[in-house]
Design a protein around this motif. Structure first.
Motif, mmCIF file in Angstrom:
data_model
loop_
_atom_site.group_PDB
_atom_site.id
_atom_site.type_symbol
_atom_site.label_atom_id
_atom_site.label_comp_id
_atom_site.label_asym_id
_atom_site.label_seq_id
_atom_site.Cartn_x
_atom_site.Cartn_y
_atom_site.Cartn_z
ATOM 1 N N TYR A 242 0.550 -1.297 0.258
ATOM 2 C CA TYR A 242 0.037 -0.152 0.168
ATOM 3 C C TYR A 242 0.281 1.123 -0.034
ATOM 4 C CZ TYR A 242 -2.914 -3.832 1.361
ATOM 5 O OH TYR A 242 -4.029 -4.618 1.157
ATOM 6 N N GLY A 243 0.311 2.271 -0.908
ATOM 7 C CA GLY A 243 1.410 3.108 -0.822
ATOM 8 C C GLY A 243 1.287 4.343 0.369
ATOM 9 N N PHE A 244 -0.615 4.445 0.309
ATOM 10 C CA PHE A 244 -0.648 5.148 1.595
ATOM 11 C C PHE A 244 -1.642 5.066 2.474
ATOM 12 C CE2 PHE A 244 -1.918 9.414 3.417
ATOM 13 C CZ PHE A 244 -1.644 10.165 3.634
ATOM 14 N N GLN A 245 -1.268 5.093 4.061
ATOM 15 C CA GLN A 245 -2.682 4.227 4.231
ATOM 16 C C GLN A 245 -3.231 5.270 5.335
ATOM 17 O OE1 GLN A 245 -3.528 1.022 5.123
ATOM 18 N NE2 GLN A 245 -5.190 2.020 6.249
ATOM 19 N N ILE A 246 -4.231 5.923 4.912
ATOM 20 C CA ILE A 246 -5.950 6.751 6.209
ATOM 21 C C ILE A 246 -6.117 5.586 6.826
ATOM 22 C CG2 ILE A 246 -5.390 7.903 3.765
ATOM 23 C CD1 ILE A 246 -8.695 7.133 3.449
ATOM 24 N N TRP A 247 -6.885 6.363 7.661
ATOM 25 C CA TRP A 247 -6.880 5.413 8.973
ATOM 26 C C TRP A 247 -8.869 6.270 9.214
ATOM 27 C CZ3 TRP A 247 -2.992 2.502 10.234
ATOM 28 C CH2 TRP A 247 -1.952 3.191 10.079
ATOM 29 N N GLY A 248 -9.255 5.089 9.495
ATOM 30 C CA GLY A 248 -10.796 5.338 9.638
ATOM 31 C C GLY A 248 -11.251 5.191 10.482
ATOM 32 N N THR A 249 -11.004 4.687 12.040
ATOM 33 C CA THR A 249 -11.682 4.973 13.845
ATOM 34 C C THR A 249 -11.915 6.394 13.960
ATOM 35 O OG1 THR A 249 -8.713 4.365 14.573
ATOM 36 C CG2 THR A 249 -10.896 2.780 13.311
ATOM 37 N N SER A 251 -10.729 7.530 16.489
ATOM 38 C CA SER A 251 -9.941 8.998 17.249
ATOM 39 C C SER A 251 -8.941 9.636 16.119
ATOM 40 C CB SER A 251 -9.494 8.783 18.424
ATOM 41 O OG SER A 251 -10.214 8.964 19.801
ATOM 42 N N ASP A 252 -8.551 8.529 15.191
ATOM 43 C CA ASP A 252 -7.795 8.373 14.085
ATOM 44 C C ASP A 252 -8.244 9.147 12.606
ATOM 45 O OD1 ASP A 252 -6.505 7.848 15.865
ATOM 46 O OD2 ASP A 252 -6.055 4.912 15.449
ATOM 47 N N TRP A 253 -9.496 9.088 12.140
ATOM 48 C CA TRP A 253 -9.992 9.173 11.125
ATOM 49 C C TRP A 253 -9.275 11.011 10.884
ATOM 50 C CZ3 TRP A 253 -12.978 13.366 9.230
ATOM 51 C CH2 TRP A 253 -13.484 13.949 10.273
ATOM 52 N N LEU A 254 -9.437 11.301 11.627
ATOM 53 C CA LEU A 254 -8.843 12.849 11.470
ATOM 54 C C LEU A 254 -7.279 13.458 11.565
ATOM 55 C CD1 LEU A 254 -8.247 13.387 14.902
ATOM 56 C CD2 LEU A 254 -10.265 13.812 14.708
ATOM 57 N N GLU A 255 -6.362 11.752 11.707
ATOM 58 C CA GLU A 255 -5.037 12.058 11.832
ATOM 59 C C GLU A 255 -4.112 13.150 10.454
ATOM 60 O OE1 GLU A 255 -3.449 12.527 14.552
ATOM 61 O OE2 GLU A 255 -4.222 10.757 16.000
ATOM 62 N N VAL A 256 -5.583 12.152 9.065
ATOM 63 C CA VAL A 256 -4.930 12.329 7.642
ATOM 64 C C VAL A 256 -5.690 14.193 6.925
ATOM 65 C CG1 VAL A 256 -4.419 12.025 5.815
ATOM 66 C CG2 VAL A 256 -3.797 10.435 7.103
ATOM 67 N N SER A 257 -7.562 13.142 7.340
ATOM 68 C CA SER A 257 -7.955 14.369 7.313
ATOM 69 C C SER A 257 -8.093 15.700 7.019
ATOM 70 C CB SER A 257 -9.546 13.769 7.530
ATOM 71 O OG SER A 257 -10.079 13.756 8.212
ATOM 72 N N VAL A 308 -11.181 1.363 6.810
ATOM 73 C CA VAL A 308 -12.839 2.100 7.489
ATOM 74 C C VAL A 308 -12.267 1.443 8.913
ATOM 75 C CG1 VAL A 308 -14.712 1.685 8.033
ATOM 76 C CG2 VAL A 308 -14.334 0.921 5.259
ATOM 77 N N ASN A 309 -11.826 0.497 9.247
ATOM 78 C CA ASN A 309 -11.693 0.290 10.494
ATOM 79 C C ASN A 309 -10.141 0.121 11.274
ATOM 80 O OD1 ASN A 309 -14.373 -0.102 11.770
ATOM 81 N ND2 ASN A 309 -14.010 -2.305 10.136
ATOM 82 N N ALA A 310 -9.246 1.022 10.319
ATOM 83 C CA ALA A 310 -7.535 0.927 10.246
ATOM 84 C C ALA A 310 -7.719 1.906 11.353
ATOM 85 C CB ALA A 310 -7.083 1.877 9.846
ATOM 86 N N ASN A 311 -6.651 2.318 12.482
ATOM 87 C CA ASN A 311 -6.185 2.874 13.314
ATOM 88 C C ASN A 311 -4.791 2.706 13.581
ATOM 89 O OD1 ASN A 311 -4.681 1.373 16.051
ATOM 90 N ND2 ASN A 311 -6.684 0.031 15.720
ATOM 91 N N ASP A 312 -4.150 4.260 14.097
ATOM 92 C CA ASP A 312 -3.284 4.257 13.579
ATOM 93 C C ASP A 312 -2.147 3.700 14.133
ATOM 94 O OD1 ASP A 312 -2.866 5.572 15.697
ATOM 95 O OD2 ASP A 312 -1.558 7.957 14.962
#
Length: 495
Positions: A242-249, A251-257, A308-312
């Motif tokens: 994977y080239g770039f991971q975003i997070w969906g949980t 507390s973490d969806w906002l770490e990238v967004s 969708v359920n990934a966390n950092d």
């Protein structure tokens, strides 16, 4: 709490210009690539059985000195959450407490608790009973409910007890804290001992090389379009899955967004508006930002199937194993990277890079790692409380001491709030010449003007959109509808 109180852009920019010396030792703003929610675990490791301390009493004091600076024999209590960032952070807190007790003769009982208990109902229930400590630590987006409850002592009521050197060292950040506290008539209450620029990139530089990319030109990405281009090349031509991971949980969806939103629209990318009386989540900046963010997964397929359920918290393992080539995580993850992927950090295989600033000129937002002195509970006498408060002030100043401030990056992943230790701050970071952690944060700090606020609804404003954004990732909602639904929920049920 004030209904609204706007602070001018001039006030915020003045704090930014005062940070220019922050980078004087780092050289050019770009990284010379030669060659890791906030917030820790929610596992409760408290030393108390119920999070209480009998109104902060911690036992009867034995001191009889008339010297107001003498706190020998004073028993007081401190609830800490920052220890949970890493094992290094916990050892640092324990060492600081031992040093303080040895130097003052005071007895400090520490509740090593979790961010979850601070953010949730456990601490609030204790405060409502009047059953709380003399000092708490936390984060700006969590502390507001304690301020709103009237339990936190304003900084103006005890700052004169600090040395002038300490006050001079934190002067630069006061406009930032004032803006983050703009909804309170009392002004500044919680004060930071450290802060995070949210959020830098971290990448496997060897993956760049194997994919035919030039790390000096292609890392960190210069803007969103460059991010997609680089991540696509990494995924297609590099060894990672994977080239770039975003997070969906939650507390973490906002770490990238959130950094992306600030870079796109400046303060329009903050979660709360300038008047601190509404959410920004449905404005044009956020709608476009959620489109950009979600398409990393839905259109470009650059993030894992479990996004969708990934966390950092999985970032270290994914990058160490080579599955993931690049992501963004909170700086507080740095100690974990050093503990779990030390060899890669020390030889430059893993490197940090600053968040891009295009097109707004802003590289993200500050998370303030805070501490606060509490007001006297009603059931506690002033005679009993006064020596504890004096001891609390002295311990807070200890958290602002030069030696402790210099250790923050290595042990916590935070930047020191005192600007008189910045010049030699990176010297304390092991492997800095290889992984560029300190340099990356310094670059970001120069171009950030605002912090997550102390508004009591700041955290709900950040967490409540989660299910709506997950539906975007699942293809069940458009970005426009998700932002609209999130805003309506916030206004109707939270605000």
């Amino acid at each position: 709490m004030k209904e609204s109180n706007q602070t001018s852009d001039v006030d915020r920019v003045s704090s930014s210009s005062g940070r220019r010396k922050f980078l004087k030792f780092a050289g050019a703003a770009g990284l010379a690539t030669s060659l890791a929610g906030c917030g820790g675990s929610d596992t409760n490791t408290t030393t108390t059985t119920d999070g209480s301390n009998g109104g902060g009493s911690g036992g009867q004091d034995t001191t009889t000195s008339d010297n107001p600076d003498d706190i020998s024999g004073v028993n007081f209590e401190y609830w800490d959450v920052h220890h949970s960032q890493s094992e290094a952070a916990r050892q640092s807190v324990q060492g600081l407490v031992e040093e303080f007790e040895s130097g003052t003769g005071a007895n400090l009982r520490v509740n090593y608790d979790s961010v979850g208990n601070s953010a949730g109902s456990k601490w609030i229930n204790a405060f409502q009973r009047g059953d709380y400590p003399n000092i708490i630590t936390g984060f700006s987006h969590i502390d507001g409910k304690y301020m709103d409850g009237g339990w936190i002592k304003p900084f103006s009521e005890y700052k004169d007890n600090f040395s002038q050197e300490t006050l001079d060292g934190i002067e630069w950040i006061l406009p930032v804290i004032e803006h983050a506290s703009r909804m309170y008539d009392e002004g500044i209450m919680g004060i930071p001992f450290g802060f995070e620029p949210k959020n830098p990139f971290i990448a496997r530089i060897d993956h760049f090389e194997e994919a035919g990319l030039d790390p000096e030109e292609d890392f960190p990405p210069k803007n969103y379009e460059h991010l997609i281009e680089v991540a696509t090349t990494l995924q297609e031509d590099g060894p990672g899955e994977y080239g770039f991971q975003i997070w969906g949980t939650a507390s973490d969806w906002l770490e990238v967004s959130n950094p992306m939103a600030i870079a796109l629209g400046g303060t329009d990318g903050a979660f709360l508006n300038e008047a601190a009386d509404d959410t920004n989540i449905d404005n044009d900046t956020w709608v476009q930002n959620i489109k950009n963010w979600s398409e990393i997964y839905t259109k470009h397929g650059l993030s894992s199937g479990g996004t969708v359920n990934a966390n950092d918290e999985t970032a270290v393992a994914l990058m160490r194993q080579g599955e993931l080539s690049m992501t963004q995580v909170a700086p507080a993850n740095h100690p974990s990277f050093m503990e779990q992927a030390r060899d890669m950090m020390m030889d430059g295989t893993l490197q940090w890079g600053p968040m891009y600033n295009e097109p707004s000129g802003q590289r993200g937002t500050f998370l303030l790692a805070t501490m606060a002195i509490t007001r006297k509970p009603e059931q506690t006498s002033q005679e009993e409380w006064a020596p504890k408060e004096r001891a609390a002030v002295q311990f807070v100043e200890k958290l602002l001491s030069k030696d402790f401030q210099r250790s923050l990056q290595q042990n916590y992943g935070y930047l020191p709030v005192r600007d008189d230790v910045w010049d030699d701050a990176s010297d304390q970071v092991e492997g800095e010449d290889s992984h560029h952690f300190s340099e990356s944060l310094f670059t970001m700090a120069e171009e950030i003007d605002v912090a997550w606020s102390f508004h009591p609804k700041q955290r709900p404003a950040m967490v409540s959109p989660t299910p709506h954004m997950q539906k975007v990732l699942q293809g069940d909602l458009t970005p426009e509808q998700a932002c609209k639904d999130a805003a309506e929920e916030f206004r109707n049920t939270i605000l």
